[in-house]
Write a protein that holds these residues in place. Sequence first.
Motif, mmCIF file in Angstrom:
data_model
loop_
_atom_site.group_PDB
_atom_site.id
_atom_site.type_symbol
_atom_site.label_atom_id
_atom_site.label_comp_id
_atom_site.label_asym_id
_atom_site.label_seq_id
_atom_site.Cartn_x
_atom_site.Cartn_y
_atom_site.Cartn_z
ATOM 1 N N ILE A 24 0.734 -1.265 0.046
ATOM 2 C CA ILE A 24 -0.052 -0.108 0.061
ATOM 3 C C ILE A 24 0.844 1.241 -0.086
ATOM 4 C CG2 ILE A 24 -1.516 1.331 1.369
ATOM 5 C CD1 ILE A 24 -2.822 -1.311 1.983
ATOM 6 N N ALA A 25 2.068 1.204 0.740
ATOM 7 C CA ALA A 25 2.762 2.243 0.809
ATOM 8 C C ALA A 25 3.486 2.802 -0.426
ATOM 9 C CB ALA A 25 3.989 2.170 1.892
ATOM 10 N N ALA A 27 2.132 1.725 -3.470
ATOM 11 C CA ALA A 27 1.071 2.411 -4.265
ATOM 12 C C ALA A 27 0.941 3.743 -4.020
ATOM 13 C CB ALA A 27 -0.052 1.533 -4.292
ATOM 14 N N LEU A 28 0.742 4.398 -2.628
ATOM 15 C CA LEU A 28 0.638 5.461 -2.481
ATOM 16 C C LEU A 28 1.809 6.517 -2.803
ATOM 17 C CD1 LEU A 28 -1.017 5.149 1.144
ATOM 18 C CD2 LEU A 28 -2.274 5.640 -0.953
ATOM 19 N N THR A 31 1.680 7.089 -6.554
ATOM 20 C CA THR A 31 0.528 7.708 -7.040
ATOM 21 C C THR A 31 0.656 9.184 -6.747
ATOM 22 O OG1 THR A 31 -0.951 5.986 -6.552
ATOM 23 C CG2 THR A 31 -1.887 8.143 -6.518
ATOM 24 N N ALA A 32 1.094 9.598 -5.594
ATOM 25 C CA ALA A 32 1.372 10.983 -5.149
ATOM 26 C C ALA A 32 2.427 11.528 -6.237
ATOM 27 C CB ALA A 32 1.911 11.011 -3.970
#
Length: 287
Positions: A24-25, A27-28, A31-32
Amino acid sequence: MENGGNIVSTKKPAWIFSILLPLIAIALILTADALEGPKTAYVGVLAVVPMLAAVFGGTISTAVISGITLASAAFFGMLASDGNVPAQNVRLVIIALVGVLAIWAARQREIQEKERAEIRIEEVRADLLEHHSTTDALTGLLNRRGLEEHLSQGRSPLFFVLVDCDGLRTINQSFGHSAGDEFLNTVGRRLASSFPEAVVARWGGDEFVVLIYQESEDVENHIERTLQEITQRDVHTQSGMAPCELSAGITPWVARRTIQEILMSADQALSEAKKRPDGKLARLLSM
């Protein structure tokens, strides 16, 4: 927590923190990076992800996350390059180095946890060995060694009571040794419950020892009455009912005497008790 005979664990699965959270980290962060730019500026932040995996996961899961992190950074760099290839390469090298360090850290943590677990197992094993060495396996009472260790702690009892199960041989011959074990177990429980402030031990074979600490003006008669109450109820075994026939020798505890000398006095009193025609119960040997 136990529910319907099944154990329900309230501990969260390790993979949530060691695999899912790092993914998840990743991906975040990417994405940012894609949304805010300049593109690939945030890629270097991915270096923290392998360490996050190392905190919660093992060597294998950390290696997997480290590989995914490096591959994600390289793939993202190819798709969204800002033209600064040298900077991107530096980021990838840092991520790779941090990944190797994270794998090493996870391995070291696993080794330390294994060593701590082995130490705990050895401590539990030592406690169990100590417990078994001082506890009678059949009755759960102190055995001879346990009683001697208890006496070595310094507090002296008032009376030493040696109890003999007179009918054990007959029970073994009539009902079998399994019934004899049940008989001994019951007698041990009755002695322990009837003398709650005393120390009860199985001395060996068909003999028990009761150390009386409670002070009383009528302590000798109290001991004898209690033993009489114990013998009034037959012992239930799987093979039938067995009479609870006991003899007991009681002797005062004298600090200047050794336990062997006190045991001899109690054994002498026990021999006198066996000669009595009135039930062969307690016989006080004055000293």
